[in-house]
Motif scaffolding. Structure first.
Motif, PDB file in Angstrom:
ATOM      1  N   ALA A 186       0.690  -1.328  -0.065  1.00  0.00           N
ATOM      2  CA  ALA A 186       0.200   0.027   0.063  1.00  0.00           C
ATOM      3  C   ALA A 186       1.105   1.305   0.079  1.00  0.00           C
ATOM      4  CB  ALA A 186      -1.095   0.112   1.283  1.00  0.00           C
ATOM      5  N   MET A 187       2.037   1.240   0.776  1.00  0.00           N
ATOM      6  CA  MET A 187       2.845   2.365   0.720  1.00  0.00           C
ATOM      7  C   MET A 187       3.857   2.638  -0.333  1.00  0.00           C
ATOM      8  SD  MET A 187       1.425   4.022   3.294  1.00  0.00           S
ATOM      9  CE  MET A 187       2.338   5.081   4.050  1.00  0.00           C
ATOM     10  N   GLY A 188       3.841   1.569  -1.349  1.00  0.00           N
ATOM     11  CA  GLY A 188       4.774   1.662  -2.520  1.00  0.00           C
ATOM     12  C   GLY A 188       6.336   1.062  -2.461  1.00  0.00           C
ATOM     13  N   ALA A 189       6.068   0.051  -1.527  1.00  0.00           N
ATOM     14  CA  ALA A 189       7.417  -0.688  -1.529  1.00  0.00           C
ATOM     15  C   ALA A 189       7.199  -2.016  -2.300  1.00  0.00           C
ATOM     16  CB  ALA A 189       7.779  -1.247  -0.010  1.00  0.00           C
ATOM     17  N   ARG A 190       8.422  -2.404  -2.738  1.00  0.00           N
ATOM     18  CA  ARG A 190       8.586  -3.912  -3.501  1.00  0.00           C
ATOM     19  C   ARG A 190       8.630  -4.915  -2.645  1.00  0.00           C
ATOM     20  NH1 ARG A 190      12.670  -3.835  -8.379  1.00  0.00           N
ATOM     21  NH2 ARG A 190      11.957  -6.078  -8.433  1.00  0.00           N
ATOM     22  N   VAL A 191       7.597  -5.929  -2.465  1.00  0.00           N
ATOM     23  CA  VAL A 191       7.829  -6.882  -1.672  1.00  0.00           C
ATOM     24  C   VAL A 191       8.250  -8.208  -1.980  1.00  0.00           C
ATOM     25  CG1 VAL A 191       6.695  -8.141   0.416  1.00  0.00           C
ATOM     26  CG2 VAL A 191       6.102  -5.683   0.079  1.00  0.00           C
ATOM     27  N   ARG A 192       9.158  -8.801  -1.565  1.00  0.00           N
ATOM     28  CA  ARG A 192       9.433 -10.233  -2.120  1.00  0.00           C
ATOM     29  C   ARG A 192       9.278 -11.223  -0.871  1.00  0.00           C
ATOM     30  NH1 ARG A 192      15.759  -9.164  -4.274  1.00  0.00           N
ATOM     31  NH2 ARG A 192      15.125  -7.580  -5.921  1.00  0.00           N
ATOM     32  N   VAL A 193       8.632 -12.313  -0.993  1.00  0.00           N
ATOM     33  CA  VAL A 193       8.822 -13.464  -0.111  1.00  0.00           C
ATOM     34  C   VAL A 193       9.605 -14.459  -0.608  1.00  0.00           C
ATOM     35  CG1 VAL A 193       6.366 -12.946   0.754  1.00  0.00           C
ATOM     36  CG2 VAL A 193       6.735 -14.548  -1.213  1.00  0.00           C
ATOM     37  N   VAL A 194      10.354 -15.024   0.743  1.00  0.00           N
ATOM     38  CA  VAL A 194      11.348 -16.207   0.265  1.00  0.00           C
ATOM     39  C   VAL A 194      11.333 -17.160   1.252  1.00  0.00           C
ATOM     40  CG1 VAL A 194      13.917 -16.250   0.059  1.00  0.00           C
ATOM     41  CG2 VAL A 194      12.904 -13.972  -0.068  1.00  0.00           C
TER      42      VAL A 194
END
Ligand code: CP
Length: 320
Positions: A186-194
């Motif tokens: 929502a705040m414009g970060a790129r999220v990766r899950v590992v």
């Protein structure tokens, strides 16, 4: 009225990050900033919640969340009661709803609830007259954790916008991961899950994240590495071959961290299992680890949440 308080927080309860707008998240983070100052001052006591009653109702164990909600309520001048399911009439067979109705009859202003079942806190919120804060429900959400994580990141990096955040470990059972994914995207970060494939929930890619099963690929050039504990209490059977194997492939150590940005920050919501998901030296790295700062931010964020929700109660009381 400050700039922060000119945005309206149109929610009676705080049940999750999902559904909060970027402005509402920013409002809570901005308000938390003032409470960091108050918590660092010699006189930490205010009177904002004088006359208000907050009940912490915990059906699962907790160190950070329960203590920080208690401190938050007391620092704002409220009366705080701690109730653990272990020593309540839940042990005699009383249901969640009957427990909630019983507490509701005592006119609390805020109920802070942690429960092992996803959705239980929402159900409870539908049966009471007061504001309800979700302190973690099953594998669903832990909104105040994501808010305190965001505050800790924002204070170091200035903004969440444009950062690459890798959330690593037991994604499947993690309410922290889910709340962080909602907030950070929502705040414009790129999220990766590992994670290993066994610890990735089905359809996780629909949450707007990039999915990695190789730790080095997932950590490459990221700004923030957020490690998660293996939540064995939510597992039926074994999800990893052995702890040793798990640490070898998914435990954060300096060798794996090398591929992240040179100034990448390390986070962990706690409780940590050293030598399982994180190497001790990395966890205690004073230049890069935000773990203690996260704990400090927890009190400030919970003060802000109690402030905002009781402010809403006040407007409703004035209107009736
Ligand atoms: N991060 C967190 O929720 O910690 P506790 O279980 O100690 O509250």
């Amino acid at each position: 009225m400050t700039a922060a308080t000119s945005v309206r927080f149109a929610h009676r309860h705080l049940l999750g990050v999902e559904g909060l707008s970027p402005d509402e998240i920013t409002l809570l983070l901005d308000l938390s900033e003032s409470y960091i100052k108050q918590s660092r001052a010699a006189d930490k006591k205010a009177t904002l919640l004088r006359g208000r009653t907050i009940i912490n109702l915990f059906f699962e164990s907790s160190t950070r969340t329960r203590t920080s909600f208690e401190l938050a309520g007391k620092r704002l001048g409220g009366d705080v009661i701690n109730m653990s399911a272990e020593v309540s009439s839940v042990k005699k067979g009383e249901t969640l709803i009957d427990t909630a109705m019983t507490l509701n009859a005592m006119h609390p202003d805020v109920l802070v609830v942690r429960h092992p079942d996803s959705g239980a806190v929402k159900l409870l919120s539908e049966k009471v007259n007061c504001a309800v804060i979700n302190a973690g429900d099953g594998t669903h959400e832990h909104p105040t954790q994501a808010l305190l994580d965001a505050l800790a990141i924002r204070r170091r990096r200035g903004s969440l916008q444009g950062l690459t955040v890798a959330i690593c470990g037991d994604i499947m059972h993690s309410r922290v991961a889910r709340s962080n994914i909602h907030l950070l995207t929502a705040m414009g970060a790129r999220v990766r899950v590992v994670a290993p494939p066994t610890l990735l929930p089905a359809c996780i890619d629909r949450m707007g994240v990039e999915v990695f099963t190789d730790m080095r690929a997932g950590l490459r050039d990221c700004d923030i590495v957020m490690m998660l504990r293996l939540q064995t209490e939510r597992m039926q059977g074994s999800f990893v071959p052995s702890i040793r194997e798990y640490f070898r492939f998914y435990g954060l150590d300096y060798a794996k961290l090398e591929v992240a940005k040179p100034d990448a920050l390390i986070m962990h919501p706690g409780p940590m299992n050293r030598g399982v998901e994180i190497d001790s030296e990395v966890a205690d790295d004073i230049d890069r680890s935000l773990i203690r700062e996260q704990v400090e931010m927890g009190v400030a964020v919970r003060m802000a949440c109690l402030d905002i929700l009781t402010r809403n109660l006040q407007s409703n009381e004035a209107a009736t």
